[in-house]
Design a protein around this motif. Structure first.
Motif, PDB file in Angstrom:
ATOM      1  N   ALA A   1       0.865  -1.177   0.000  1.00 58.95           N
ATOM      2  CA  ALA A   1       0.000   0.000   0.000  1.00 58.95           C
ATOM      3  C   ALA A   1       0.900   1.225   0.000  1.00 58.95           C
ATOM      4  N   TYR A   2       0.280   2.395  -0.089  1.00 58.21           N
ATOM      5  CA  TYR A   2       1.072   3.627  -0.129  1.00 58.21           C
ATOM      6  C   TYR A   2       0.250   4.763   0.450  1.00 58.21           C
ATOM      7  N   THR A   3       0.851   5.545   1.352  1.00 58.13           N
ATOM      8  CA  THR A   3       0.164   6.662   1.986  1.00 58.13           C
ATOM      9  C   THR A   3       0.641   7.965   1.359  1.00 58.13           C
ATOM     10  N   SER A   4      -0.158   8.537   0.480  1.00 56.08           N
ATOM     11  CA  SER A   4       0.196   9.792  -0.166  1.00 56.08           C
ATOM     12  C   SER A   4       0.216  10.921   0.861  1.00 56.08           C
ATOM     13  N   GLY A   5       1.254  11.745   0.794  1.00 56.75           N
ATOM     14  CA  GLY A   5       1.343  12.888   1.702  1.00 56.75           C
ATOM     15  C   GLY A   5       1.992  12.581   3.029  1.00 56.75           C
ATOM     16  N   GLY A   6       2.449  11.348   3.227  1.00 57.97           N
ATOM     17  CA  GLY A   6       3.095  11.002   4.488  1.00 57.97           C
ATOM     18  C   GLY A   6       4.520  11.517   4.574  1.00 57.97           C
TER      19      GLY A   6
ATOM     20  N   ALA B   1      12.323  -6.485   7.438  1.00 62.26           N
ATOM     21  CA  ALA B   1      12.538  -7.462   8.511  1.00 62.26           C
ATOM     22  C   ALA B   1      12.805  -6.776   9.841  1.00 62.26           C
ATOM     23  N   LYS B   2      11.772  -6.112  10.375  1.00 61.31           N
ATOM     24  CA  LYS B   2      11.880  -5.389  11.644  1.00 61.31           C
ATOM     25  C   LYS B   2      10.720  -5.797  12.549  1.00 61.31           C
ATOM     26  N   ALA B   3      10.712  -7.037  12.985  1.00 61.26           N
ATOM     27  CA  ALA B   3       9.636  -7.525  13.842  1.00 61.26           C
ATOM     28  C   ALA B   3       9.535  -6.637  15.088  1.00 61.26           C
ATOM     29  N   PRO B   4       8.321  -6.294  15.502  1.00 55.34           N
ATOM     30  CA  PRO B   4       7.011  -6.760  15.009  1.00 55.34           C
ATOM     31  C   PRO B   4       6.349  -5.795  14.028  1.00 55.34           C
ATOM     32  N   LEU B   5       7.141  -4.969  13.313  1.00 56.67           N
ATOM     33  CA  LEU B   5       6.563  -3.944  12.461  1.00 56.67           C
ATOM     34  C   LEU B   5       6.745  -4.228  10.970  1.00 56.67           C
ATOM     35  N   GLU B   6       6.784  -5.523  10.613  1.00 59.47           N
ATOM     36  CA  GLU B   6       6.947  -5.879   9.199  1.00 59.47           C
ATOM     37  C   GLU B   6       5.808  -5.319   8.336  1.00 59.47           C
ATOM     38  N   LYS B   7       4.574  -5.378   8.818  1.00 61.24           N
ATOM     39  CA  LYS B   7       3.439  -4.906   8.023  1.00 61.24           C
ATOM     40  C   LYS B   7       3.503  -3.389   7.817  1.00 61.24           C
ATOM     41  N   PHE B   8       3.951  -2.670   8.817  1.00 64.07           N
ATOM     42  CA  PHE B   8       4.094  -1.219   8.710  1.00 64.07           C
ATOM     43  C   PHE B   8       5.105  -0.867   7.616  1.00 64.07           C
ATOM     44  N   LEU B   9       6.256  -1.541   7.628  1.00 60.93           N
ATOM     45  CA  LEU B   9       7.306  -1.256   6.655  1.00 60.93           C
ATOM     46  C   LEU B   9       6.950  -1.751   5.256  1.00 60.93           C
ATOM     47  N   ALA B  10       6.134  -2.794   5.184  1.00 58.26           N
ATOM     48  CA  ALA B  10       5.734  -3.327   3.882  1.00 58.26           C
ATOM     49  C   ALA B  10       4.916  -2.318   3.082  1.00 58.26           C
ATOM     50  N   GLN B  11       4.383  -1.294   3.744  1.00 61.19           N
ATOM     51  CA  GLN B  11       3.574  -0.280   3.075  1.00 61.19           C
ATOM     52  C   GLN B  11       4.377   0.966   2.691  1.00 61.19           C
ATOM     53  N   ILE B  12       5.668   0.970   3.005  1.00 61.53           N
ATOM     54  CA  ILE B  12       6.507   2.139   2.748  1.00 61.53           C
ATOM     55  C   ILE B  12       7.339   1.907   1.488  1.00 61.53           C
ATOM     56  N   PRO B  13       7.166   2.735   0.461  1.00 60.33           N
ATOM     57  CA  PRO B  13       7.955   2.548  -0.761  1.00 60.33           C
ATOM     58  C   PRO B  13       9.409   2.962  -0.569  1.00 60.33           C
ATOM     59  N   THR B  14      10.286   2.327  -1.320  1.00 61.49           N
ATOM     60  CA  THR B  14      11.697   2.699  -1.348  1.00 61.49           C
ATOM     61  C   THR B  14      12.037   3.070  -2.782  1.00 61.49           C
ATOM     62  N   ARG B  15      12.759   4.196  -2.950  1.00 63.10           N
ATOM     63  CA  ARG B  15      13.038   4.699  -4.290  1.00 63.10           C
ATOM     64  C   ARG B  15      14.468   5.220  -4.379  1.00 63.10           C
ATOM     65  N   LEU B  16      15.050   5.065  -5.543  1.00 59.74           N
ATOM     66  CA  LEU B  16      16.363   5.607  -5.839  1.00 59.74           C
ATOM     67  C   LEU B  16      16.186   6.869  -6.683  1.00 59.74           C
ATOM     68  N   ILE B  17      16.738   7.989  -6.212  1.00 56.61           N
ATOM     69  CA  ILE B  17      16.654   9.239  -6.962  1.00 56.61           C
ATOM     70  C   ILE B  17      17.620   9.182  -8.139  1.00 56.61           C
ATOM     71  N   THR B  18      17.085   9.383  -9.336  1.00 60.14           N
ATOM     72  CA  THR B  18      17.909   9.367 -10.543  1.00 60.14           C
ATOM     73  C   THR B  18      18.040  10.753 -11.167  1.00 60.14           C
ATOM     74  N   HIS B  19      17.276  11.723 -10.679  1.00 59.85           N
ATOM     75  CA  HIS B  19      17.384  13.094 -11.189  1.00 59.85           C
ATOM     76  C   HIS B  19      18.797  13.614 -10.925  1.00 59.85           C
ATOM     77  N   PRO B  20      19.435  14.243 -11.927  1.00 62.38           N
ATOM     78  CA  PRO B  20      20.834  14.639 -11.754  1.00 62.38           C
ATOM     79  C   PRO B  20      21.058  15.803 -10.795  1.00 62.38           C
ATOM     80  N   THR B  21      20.053  16.673 -10.595  1.00 70.87           N
ATOM     81  CA  THR B  21      20.254  17.847  -9.744  1.00 70.87           C
ATOM     82  C   THR B  21      19.070  18.098  -8.807  1.00 70.87           C
ATOM     83  N   PRO B  22      18.778  17.166  -7.902  1.00 73.56           N
ATOM     84  CA  PRO B  22      17.671  17.403  -6.969  1.00 73.56           C
ATOM     85  C   PRO B  22      17.933  18.583  -6.042  1.00 73.56           C
TER      86      PRO B  22
END
Length: 317
Positions: A125-130, A284-305
């Motif tokens: 899942a994903y929480t927009s605005g978090g 893998a952070k028991a007991p919060l696996e479900k919480f972390l499963a909803q958090i996206p991970t992204r690599l920034i590829t923009h050259p000048t953030p």
């Protein structure tokens, strides 16, 4: 207050400048310069202004160094140290903000397009605005966050890169122990940086019975090319550390809006990242696996953030 604002993303070796109109974040007239060609920071700014033929009356610059004291500037170019109020007066700026380069990247996060990042693994899942967090392995390890403060975003700088990092599983625990014996307490920065990659590689080589030390650039090149098995393993252990530490940072900031990775070390090694393994270690952070499963991970590829972040700061004046 202002019509045109100068934006600057200032490193020790290179600088990037752009202009942005009042209230906007879509900057223009971007130029890159090698710092060694300019005796002072003001000289570089004046060269840029002359080239684009437009004089701004305000500025926001991000520098690769601490923003504290009367004199600031990129850590690796001491000749460019400057006093912000005096420089603002010399440039006839009505306002001049100087921020840390990593703070600028944090400010950029809400303004990044989907094409500016690469998704690492799947989320349930994903929480927009978090809240959002960002990690940047480079010379050191930057850690920061962007959190909601009423109707606007607030950047939260931190020294999170110096938080202690957990021991990896299996045979990699032996490499971690070798690093600990040499430096004592092992922080995230000790292994998640250019020097950290060197420590990982040296430990793995020692365990393999052929001790040697080499530069982070050589390790990365050999790993990506697949010409050295130890370098490849060093990259895999690096990403294991990064995934687990990223999960800790996500918990610290309740970063439901995502955890973003940034920096040359990660980008260079990204082809070797096992995205499924990364997500498994991240969650893998028991007991919060479900919480972390909803958090996206992204690599920034923009050259000048950093320029995007500076523009976002100016837009809120």
């Amino acid at each position: 207050m202002t019509d045109v604002t100068l934006l600057g993303d200032i490193g020790g070796t290179n600088s990037r400048f752009a202009l942005v109109n009042k209230g906007r974040t879509d900057y223009r007239s971007e130029r890159h310069y090698e710092n060694e060609h300019f005796p002072t920071f003001q000289d570089a700014i004046e060269a840029y202004v002359t080239e684009v033929g437009e004089r701004p009356n305000a500025g926001v610059v991000a520098i690769a160094g601490p923003v504290a004291g009367d004199m600031v500037g990129p850590t690796n170019r001491q000749s460019w140290l400057f006093n912000p109020p005096k420089l603002a007066a010399a440039l006839r700026f009505a306002r001049f903000d100087v921020i840390n380069d990593f703070e600028a990247v944090a400010h950029a996060l809400p303004h990044l397009a989907d094409s500016d990042t690469t998704t690492i693994g799947e989320v349930q899942a994903y929480t927009s605005g978090g809240n959002m967090a960002v990690l940047g392995p480079g010379t050191g390890l930057g850690v920061g966050a962007l959190v909601r403060g009423g109707s606007r975003w607030v950047a939260v700088p931190s020294e999170g890169g110096h938080a202690e990092i957990g021991v990896p599983d299996g045979q990699w625990a032996k490499a971690h122990e070798l690093i600990r014996r040499k430096i004592g307490r092992v922080s995230g920065e000790h292994v998640l940086s250019g020097p950290g990659l060197q420590r990982i590689d040296a430990a793995l080589n020692e365990l393999a019975g052929h001790p040697r030390e080499r530069s982070a650039a050589d390790i990365g090149t050999s790993a990506v090319a697949g010409t050295d098995a130890t370098a490849v393993e060093a990259a895999h252990l690096f990403f294991d550390y990064l995934a687990r530490f990223s999960g800790d940072v996500a918990l610290m900031f309740a970063a439901k809006g995502g955890v973003f990775l940034y920096g040359g070390v990660v980008q260079k090694l990204s082809a070797l990242m096992d995205k499924q393994a990364f997500r498994h270690a991240f969650e893998a952070k028991a007991p919060l696996e479900k919480f972390l499963a909803q958090i996206p991970t992204r690599l920034i590829t923009h050259p000048t953030p950093g320029l995007i972040g500076c523009a976002a700061v100016a837009a809120h004046w």
